[in-house]
Design a protein around this motif. Structure first.
Motif, mmCIF file in Angstrom:
data_model
loop_
_atom_site.group_PDB
_atom_site.id
_atom_site.type_symbol
_atom_site.label_atom_id
_atom_site.label_comp_id
_atom_site.label_asym_id
_atom_site.label_seq_id
_atom_site.Cartn_x
_atom_site.Cartn_y
_atom_site.Cartn_z
ATOM 1 N N ARG A 133 0.840 -1.205 0.000
ATOM 2 C CA ARG A 133 0.000 0.000 0.000
ATOM 3 C C ARG A 133 0.874 1.254 0.000
ATOM 4 N NH1 ARG A 133 -5.190 -1.280 -0.441
ATOM 5 N NH2 ARG A 133 -5.946 -2.902 0.931
ATOM 6 N N HIS A 134 2.108 1.133 0.482
ATOM 7 C CA HIS A 134 3.003 2.286 0.615
ATOM 8 C C HIS A 134 4.140 2.229 -0.394
ATOM 9 C CE1 HIS A 134 0.781 3.046 4.249
ATOM 10 N NE2 HIS A 134 1.084 1.846 4.689
ATOM 11 N N ASP A 135 3.853 1.731 -1.593
ATOM 12 C CA ASP A 135 4.868 1.648 -2.640
ATOM 13 C C ASP A 135 5.209 3.062 -3.097
ATOM 14 O OD1 ASP A 135 6.277 1.312 -5.101
ATOM 15 O OD2 ASP A 135 5.444 -0.698 -5.261
ATOM 16 N N ASP A 136 6.485 3.410 -3.043
ATOM 17 C CA ASP A 136 6.929 4.747 -3.426
ATOM 18 C C ASP A 136 7.382 4.821 -4.884
ATOM 19 O OD1 ASP A 136 8.913 2.991 -2.567
ATOM 20 O OD2 ASP A 136 10.287 4.587 -1.990
ATOM 21 N N VAL A 137 7.205 3.729 -5.643
ATOM 22 C CA VAL A 137 7.614 3.686 -7.045
ATOM 23 C C VAL A 137 6.410 3.411 -7.956
ATOM 24 C CG1 VAL A 137 9.042 2.474 -8.736
ATOM 25 C CG2 VAL A 137 9.950 2.942 -6.449
ATOM 26 N N ASN A 138 5.633 2.414 -7.632
ATOM 27 C CA ASN A 138 4.492 1.986 -8.452
ATOM 28 C C ASN A 138 3.182 2.605 -7.992
ATOM 29 O OD1 ASN A 138 5.895 0.169 -10.056
ATOM 30 N ND2 ASN A 138 5.327 -1.613 -8.840
ATOM 31 N N ASP A 139 2.257 2.709 -8.915
ATOM 32 C CA ASP A 139 0.857 2.988 -8.588
ATOM 33 C C ASP A 139 0.200 1.613 -8.452
ATOM 34 O OD1 ASP A 139 -1.851 3.466 -8.485
ATOM 35 O OD2 ASP A 139 -1.903 4.735 -10.275
ATOM 36 N N ASN A 140 0.205 1.066 -7.258
ATOM 37 C CA ASN A 140 -0.267 -0.303 -7.068
ATOM 38 C C ASN A 140 -1.783 -0.447 -7.180
ATOM 39 O OD1 ASN A 140 2.156 -1.600 -7.040
ATOM 40 N ND2 ASN A 140 2.364 -1.610 -4.815
ATOM 41 N N GLN A 141 -2.516 0.637 -7.088
ATOM 42 C CA GLN A 141 -3.953 0.551 -7.376
ATOM 43 C C GLN A 141 -4.149 0.216 -8.854
ATOM 44 O OE1 GLN A 141 -6.544 0.483 -5.402
ATOM 45 N NE2 GLN A 141 -5.385 0.876 -3.546
ATOM 46 N N ALA A 142 -3.355 0.851 -9.711
ATOM 47 C CA ALA A 142 -3.434 0.564 -11.148
ATOM 48 C C ALA A 142 -2.949 -0.861 -11.435
ATOM 49 C CB ALA A 142 -2.605 1.582 -11.939
ATOM 50 N N VAL A 143 -1.903 -1.292 -10.726
ATOM 51 C CA VAL A 143 -1.399 -2.662 -10.891
ATOM 52 C C VAL A 143 -2.492 -3.655 -10.501
ATOM 53 C CG1 VAL A 143 0.276 -4.364 -10.043
ATOM 54 C CG2 VAL A 143 1.029 -2.032 -10.577
ATOM 55 N N ALA A 144 -3.138 -3.414 -9.368
ATOM 56 C CA ALA A 144 -4.214 -4.311 -8.916
ATOM 57 C C ALA A 144 -5.356 -4.342 -9.925
ATOM 58 C CB ALA A 144 -4.722 -3.876 -7.540
ATOM 59 N N SER A 145 -5.711 -3.202 -10.477
ATOM 60 C CA SER A 145 -6.779 -3.168 -11.486
ATOM 61 C C SER A 145 -6.412 -3.993 -12.708
ATOM 62 C CB SER A 145 -7.062 -1.727 -11.915
ATOM 63 O OG SER A 145 -7.625 -1.011 -10.850
ATOM 64 N N ALA A 146 -5.150 -3.920 -13.109
ATOM 65 C CA ALA A 146 -4.706 -4.656 -14.295
ATOM 66 C C ALA A 146 -4.603 -6.156 -14.051
ATOM 67 C CB ALA A 146 -3.355 -4.119 -14.766
ATOM 68 N N LEU A 147 -4.177 -6.551 -12.855
ATOM 69 C CA LEU A 147 -3.873 -7.965 -12.603
ATOM 70 C C LEU A 147 -4.949 -8.738 -11.845
ATOM 71 C CD1 LEU A 147 -0.056 -7.797 -11.746
ATOM 72 C CD2 LEU A 147 -1.161 -8.213 -13.951
ATOM 73 N N SER A 148 -5.831 -8.059 -11.126
ATOM 74 C CA SER A 148 -6.806 -8.781 -10.296
ATOM 75 C C SER A 148 -7.752 -9.689 -11.072
ATOM 76 C CB SER A 148 -7.595 -7.812 -9.409
ATOM 77 O OG SER A 148 -8.343 -6.916 -10.186
ATOM 78 N N PRO A 149 -8.060 -9.426 -12.344
ATOM 79 C CA PRO A 149 -8.891 -10.402 -13.055
ATOM 80 C C PRO A 149 -8.190 -11.755 -13.286
ATOM 81 C CG PRO A 149 -8.957 -8.271 -14.160
ATOM 82 C CD PRO A 149 -7.866 -8.200 -13.132
ATOM 83 N N TYR A 150 -6.866 -11.773 -13.118
ATOM 84 C CA TYR A 150 -6.096 -12.971 -13.468
ATOM 85 C C TYR A 150 -5.429 -13.663 -12.277
ATOM 86 C CZ TYR A 150 -6.668 -10.348 -17.732
ATOM 87 O OH TYR A 150 -7.213 -9.635 -18.762
ATOM 88 N N TYR A 151 -5.027 -12.874 -11.283
ATOM 89 C CA TYR A 151 -4.248 -13.416 -10.169
ATOM 90 C C TYR A 151 -4.843 -13.010 -8.832
ATOM 91 C CZ TYR A 151 -0.801 -13.280 -14.012
ATOM 92 O OH TYR A 151 -0.166 -13.408 -15.212
ATOM 93 N N GLU A 152 -4.545 -13.812 -7.836
ATOM 94 C CA GLU A 152 -4.938 -13.472 -6.463
ATOM 95 C C GLU A 152 -4.128 -12.267 -5.997
ATOM 96 O OE1 GLU A 152 -4.813 -15.370 -1.962
ATOM 97 O OE2 GLU A 152 -4.376 -16.659 -3.673
ATOM 98 N N MET A 153 -4.789 -11.315 -5.353
ATOM 99 C CA MET A 153 -4.138 -10.102 -4.848
ATOM 100 C C MET A 153 -4.021 -10.163 -3.329
ATOM 101 S SD MET A 153 -3.641 -7.937 -7.394
ATOM 102 C CE MET A 153 -3.463 -9.144 -8.689
ATOM 103 N N VAL A 154 -2.871 -9.773 -2.831
ATOM 104 C CA VAL A 154 -2.639 -9.664 -1.398
ATOM 105 C C VAL A 154 -2.041 -8.280 -1.149
ATOM 106 C CG1 VAL A 154 -1.335 -10.555 0.565
ATOM 107 C CG2 VAL A 154 -2.204 -12.138 -1.161
ATOM 108 N N TRP A 155 -2.617 -7.560 -0.215
ATOM 109 C CA TRP A 155 -2.104 -6.230 0.114
ATOM 110 C C TRP A 155 -1.266 -6.285 1.376
ATOM 111 C CZ3 TRP A 155 -2.184 -2.094 -2.979
ATOM 112 C CH2 TRP A 155 -3.065 -2.107 -4.054
ATOM 113 N N ASP A 156 -0.159 -5.569 1.362
ATOM 114 C CA ASP A 156 0.725 -5.464 2.521
ATOM 115 C C ASP A 156 0.677 -4.023 3.016
ATOM 116 O OD1 ASP A 156 3.344 -6.873 3.892
ATOM 117 O OD2 ASP A 156 3.534 -4.698 3.708
ATOM 118 N N GLU A 157 0.486 -3.870 4.319
ATOM 119 C CA GLU A 157 0.334 -2.542 4.919
ATOM 120 C C GLU A 157 1.652 -1.967 5.439
ATOM 121 O OE1 GLU A 157 -2.548 -1.047 4.644
ATOM 122 O OE2 GLU A 157 -3.642 -2.826 3.959
ATOM 123 N N GLU A 158 2.731 -2.752 5.434
ATOM 124 C CA GLU A 158 3.982 -2.331 6.066
ATOM 125 C C GLU A 158 5.108 -2.006 5.085
ATOM 126 O OE1 GLU A 158 4.202 -2.165 9.500
ATOM 127 O OE2 GLU A 158 2.075 -2.680 9.528
#
Length: 179
Positions: A133-158
């Motif tokens: 959730r605190h990725d300082d390089v990627n827009d992980n919301q966009a990554v999740a939108s692109a990949l969630s139809p295909y793969y299991e998503m796990v979010w890390d808060e730390e």
């Protein structure tokens, strides 16, 4: 066997630490290294290297894991070799996000165009994606939108982009590997 694909920062001591952590899942963790600067050469090198590693592997469940740019490669090389993949903060578009860091960003776009059409659809269910959730390089919301139809998503808060500690996810990665 776990094939570990490092991120853009190939010489980071964090790579060694992640490989040590992955040994809690499987004693056989192998670094799959590449230049990070020359994508077309990297693609051929990685295909050859993974093929060579798989020929000497007796693990019924080999797996590819990559972080950042390494996840970009782990997803593609894993698909082409029929491997389960774990993608940690994947860099989905290095041709956009790495301009100025690599010599030939347009080669990534060329690789994407030449890859098997709809490879994610064909690889559906063979990927686990761990996102900070605190990725300082990627827009992980966009990554999740692109990949969630295909793969299991796990979010890390730390963790941040380089994902220094895999500890909180090792049991889940092990279960996924053996499933």
């Amino acid at each position: 066997m776990i094939l570990y694909f490092h991120g853009f920062d190939a010489t980071s001591p964090g790579n060694h630490e992640k490989m040590r952590q992955l040994q809690f899942i499987d004693n056989d963790v192998r670094l799959v290294s590449y230049s990070t600067l020359h994508p077309k050469h990297d693609m051929q090198h990685l295909l050859n290297e993974v093929s060579r590693q798989l020929q000497v592997c007796d693990d019924p469940h080999p797996m590819a894991i990559g972080v950042g740019l390494g996840a970009y490669w782990a997803e593609r090389i894993g698909f082409l070799n029929g491997l389960k993949t774990v993608l940690i903060n994947p860099n989905l578009h290095p041709e956009v996000t790495m301009v100025g860091k690599i010599d030939r960003p347009e080669e990534y776009a060329d690789i994407a165009n030449k890859c098997v059409s709809q490879f994610r659809e064909k690889h559906r269910g063979n990927g686990l994606c761990i996102l900070s959730r605190h990725d300082d390089v990627n827009d992980n919301q966009a990554v999740a939108s692109a990949l969630s139809p295909y793969y299991e998503m796990v979010w890390d808060e730390e963790q941040h982009h380089k994902f220094a500690s895999l500890a909180a996810h090792l049991a889940q990665i092990k279960d996924y590997k053996l499933a």
